[in-house]
Design an enzyme around this catalytic site. Structure first.
Site, PDB file in Angstrom:
ATOM      1  N   GLY A  72      -2.339  10.791   6.553  1.00  0.00           N
ATOM      2  CA  GLY A  72      -2.976   9.655   7.206  1.00  0.00           C
ATOM      3  C   GLY A  72      -4.303   9.990   7.849  1.00  0.00           C
ATOM      4  O   GLY A  72      -5.243   9.184   7.827  1.00  0.00           O
ATOM      5  N   SER A  73      -4.404  11.171   8.451  1.00  0.00           N
ATOM      6  CA  SER A  73      -5.649  11.536   9.141  1.00  0.00           C
ATOM      7  C   SER A  73      -6.810  11.647   8.163  1.00  0.00           C
ATOM      8  O   SER A  73      -7.917  11.180   8.450  1.00  0.00           O
ATOM      9  CB  SER A  73      -5.472  12.848   9.906  1.00  0.00           C
ATOM     10  OG  SER A  73      -4.602  12.672  11.006  1.00  0.00           O
ATOM     11  N   ASN A 152       1.409   3.454  17.110  1.00  0.00           N
ATOM     12  CA  ASN A 152       2.354   4.555  16.958  1.00  0.00           C
ATOM     13  C   ASN A 152       3.118   4.874  18.236  1.00  0.00           C
ATOM     14  O   ASN A 152       4.190   5.469  18.193  1.00  0.00           O
ATOM     15  CB  ASN A 152       1.616   5.813  16.488  1.00  0.00           C
ATOM     16  CG  ASN A 152       0.400   6.134  17.324  1.00  0.00           C
ATOM     17  OD1 ASN A 152      -0.502   5.308  17.438  1.00  0.00           O
ATOM     18  ND2 ASN A 152       0.351   7.313  17.897  1.00  0.00           N
ATOM     19  N   GLN A 180       2.177   3.757  10.580  1.00  0.00           N
ATOM     20  CA  GLN A 180       3.470   3.408  11.179  1.00  0.00           C
ATOM     21  C   GLN A 180       4.103   2.177  10.540  1.00  0.00           C
ATOM     22  O   GLN A 180       5.316   1.990  10.617  1.00  0.00           O
ATOM     23  CB  GLN A 180       3.307   3.169  12.684  1.00  0.00           C
ATOM     24  CG  GLN A 180       2.923   4.399  13.473  1.00  0.00           C
ATOM     25  CD  GLN A 180       4.040   5.416  13.563  1.00  0.00           C
ATOM     26  OE1 GLN A 180       5.214   5.078  13.490  1.00  0.00           O
ATOM     27  NE2 GLN A 180       3.681   6.680  13.735  1.00  0.00           N
ATOM     28  N   SER A 200       0.891   7.505   5.181  1.00  0.00           N
ATOM     29  CA  SER A 200       1.321   8.898   5.155  1.00  0.00           C
ATOM     30  C   SER A 200       2.807   8.969   4.829  1.00  0.00           C
ATOM     31  O   SER A 200       3.633   8.302   5.466  1.00  0.00           O
ATOM     32  CB  SER A 200       1.047   9.561   6.510  1.00  0.00           C
ATOM     33  OG  SER A 200       1.314  10.939   6.466  1.00  0.00           O
ATOM     34  N   ALA A 201       3.167   9.800   3.858  1.00  0.00           N
ATOM     35  CA  ALA A 201       4.522   9.806   3.305  1.00  0.00           C
ATOM     36  C   ALA A 201       5.595  10.196   4.310  1.00  0.00           C
ATOM     37  O   ALA A 201       6.716   9.683   4.269  1.00  0.00           O
ATOM     38  CB  ALA A 201       4.592  10.748   2.100  1.00  0.00           C
ATOM     39  N   HIS A 202       5.286  11.113   5.226  1.00  0.00           N
ATOM     40  CA  HIS A 202       6.341  11.638   6.091  1.00  0.00           C
ATOM     41  C   HIS A 202       6.796  10.652   7.167  1.00  0.00           C
ATOM     42  O   HIS A 202       7.751  10.924   7.888  1.00  0.00           O
ATOM     43  CB  HIS A 202       5.922  12.971   6.721  1.00  0.00           C
ATOM     44  CG  HIS A 202       4.931  12.862   7.832  1.00  0.00           C
ATOM     45  ND1 HIS A 202       5.274  13.067   9.149  1.00  0.00           N
ATOM     46  CD2 HIS A 202       3.612  12.589   7.828  1.00  0.00           C
ATOM     47  CE1 HIS A 202       4.193  12.927   9.907  1.00  0.00           C
ATOM     48  NE2 HIS A 202       3.172  12.640   9.126  1.00  0.00           N
ATOM     49  N   THR A 238      -7.141  19.946  -6.586  1.00  0.00           N
ATOM     50  CA  THR A 238      -5.961  19.807  -7.434  1.00  0.00           C
ATOM     51  C   THR A 238      -4.882  19.012  -6.703  1.00  0.00           C
ATOM     52  O   THR A 238      -4.553  19.291  -5.552  1.00  0.00           O
ATOM     53  CB  THR A 238      -5.406  21.203  -7.810  1.00  0.00           C
ATOM     54  OG1 THR A 238      -6.419  21.925  -8.493  1.00  0.00           O
ATOM     55  CG2 THR A 238      -4.165  21.071  -8.690  1.00  0.00           C
ATOM     56  N   CYS A 326       0.883  13.864  17.851  1.00  0.00           N
ATOM     57  CA  CYS A 326      -0.349  14.636  17.680  1.00  0.00           C
ATOM     58  C   CYS A 326      -0.947  15.085  19.004  1.00  0.00           C
ATOM     59  O   CYS A 326      -1.857  15.900  19.030  1.00  0.00           O
ATOM     60  CB  CYS A 326      -1.375  13.803  16.909  1.00  0.00           C
ATOM     61  SG  CYS A 326      -0.794  13.337  15.267  1.00  0.00           S
TER      62      CYS A 326
END
Length: 392
Positions: A72-73, A152, A180, A200-202, A238, A326
């Site tokens: 995300g960042s 968040n 979020q 963001s996936a996590h 990559t 964060c």
């Protein structure tokens, strides 16, 4: 021994077993570089494109409008810097809010040092941006509006559709940090007039270190990372194939049972809020009471420090947070809580408990049960609490 109770899902989520199963072959069996022209590379290329399609379906976008990032960042940085530098000839003014994630705020501060003008919108006591201030802040120099979809820390959901309409009417690009929101809210980028969206996936049971930026076709922005021709010449490096595969599977799973997911989390959330308010005095719920993320709760307990609460809960086997993951190492009060008008001494007593797919009613009841004596013990140690109690 009781299992560890995890209530910090806004910080990160455990990767689901179905997601991990999809990822594993791309670490050792299907390890080809997607840029290679032979069949081993083609397997990886096809997997990346499948994930791109999965993300696009979730957002109501086209696959060619999805670009994979490290999280995300990076997506926030790319969206804001990319628009700023590519459109500087049109203007140098950007509008955001005072409660954005630091990936947005620090990027805007960087741009200020490059000569850009940034307007930081106020929010009300619930953390909702001031729409009238937004309208009044727009000038002929405004090139971008960047407002997060949902906060968040306090979970408040912003009036994204209204903001998108304003941006569309004025011909201004609109970016939203939806890190979020993804997996919690149905999002159609066309219906909401969103030009750029970060995820963001996590945050929705995918792996860490991978995210995506939606860029509406035709949007003009500079690259953030130069090098190879990956991601249609827009993001060199990559591709993180296992991570991208995991992101695609995670977002697909998130939107398969979204209504059921939200109903469960809202029930758990309300049970937690009621349990705390029924048993603990001098506590405040931060954020909008109803228009908030389904699994988000954020409380301020007067007369005590949030860090002490966290440590005490950890001893009891409970993981929570005092704000954004964060900035959890910072002793400063949350910029979000200060922005909604809380004084420093109350903002310091914040506790964020965010629920996820794997939490249960039993866990909620256990947390409430443990919080009651913890709060009382910490208050008994507080000189301020003793003074207030003596005055009553």
């Amino acid at each position: 021994m009781r299992n560890y109770i995890y209530m910090d899902n806004a910080a990160t989520t455990p990767t689901k077993k179905e997601v991990l199963a999809e990822m594993l072959p791309y670490f050792s069996e299907k390890y080809g570089n997607p840029s290679s022209i032979y069949s081993l590379g083609g397997q990886s290329k096809n997997a990346v494109e499948k994930a791109r399609e999965q993300v696009a379906i979730a957002l109501g976008a086209k696959a060619k409008e999805i670009y994979f990032t490290s999280g995300g960042s990076e997506a926030d940085n790319w969206a804001i810097k990319g628009i700023a530098f590519a459109n500087r000839h049109k203007g140098n003014h950007i509008i955001t809010s005072k409660i954005e994630h630091h990936a947005v705020l620090h990027t805007c501060e960087f741009l200020e040092r490059q000569g850009f003008k940034i307007t930081y919108l106020d929010v009300d006591e619930y953390g909702v941006v001031d729409i009238e201030q937004l309208k009044n802040s727009i000038t002929d120099e405004t090139i971008l509006i960047s407002i997060m979809f949902a906060n968040n820390e306090i979970g408040t959901i912003q009036p994204i559709k209204e903001i998108g309409e304003i941006a569309e009417e004025k011909g201004i690009y609109f970016h939203t940090d939806a890190v979020q929101a993804i997996g919690n809210i149905k999002i159609d980028v066309n219906e909401l007039n969103i030009d750029l969206l970060s995820l963001s996936a996590h945050k929705f049971h995918g792996p860490k270190g991978v995210g995506a930026l939606y860029i509406r076709q035709g949007v003009k922005l500079d690259n953030l990372i130069e090098g190879g021709a990956q991601e249609k010449n827009r993001r060199a490096g990559t591709e993180n194939v296992p991570g991208i595969v995991g992101l695609g599977k995670a977002i697909e799973l998130a939107y398969e049972n979204l209504d059921e997911h939200n109903e469960k989390l809202i029930n758990l959330r309300e049970r937690l809020i009621k349990g705390i308010f029924d048993n603990i005095d001098d506590v405040r719920l931060n954020g909008h009471p109803t228009n908030r993320l389904p699994g988000n709760t954020n409380f301020c307990f007067k007369y005590i420090e949030g860090e002490s609460l966290l440590l005490s809960l950890d001893i009891e086997g409970v993981a929570g947070s005092s704000g954004s993951a964060c900035t959890s190492g910072s002793l400063d009060p949350s910029h979000v809580l200060l922005a909604i008008g809380l004084p420093h001494e109350i903002a310091h007593g914040s506790l964020r408990l965010t629920l996820g797919d794997f939490n249960t009613e039993e866990e909620v009841d256990y947390v409430v049960e443990k919080l009651i004596p913890i709060v009382q013990r910490l208050r008994d140690m507080s000189p301020l609490y003793e003074k207030i109690k003596g005055e009553k």
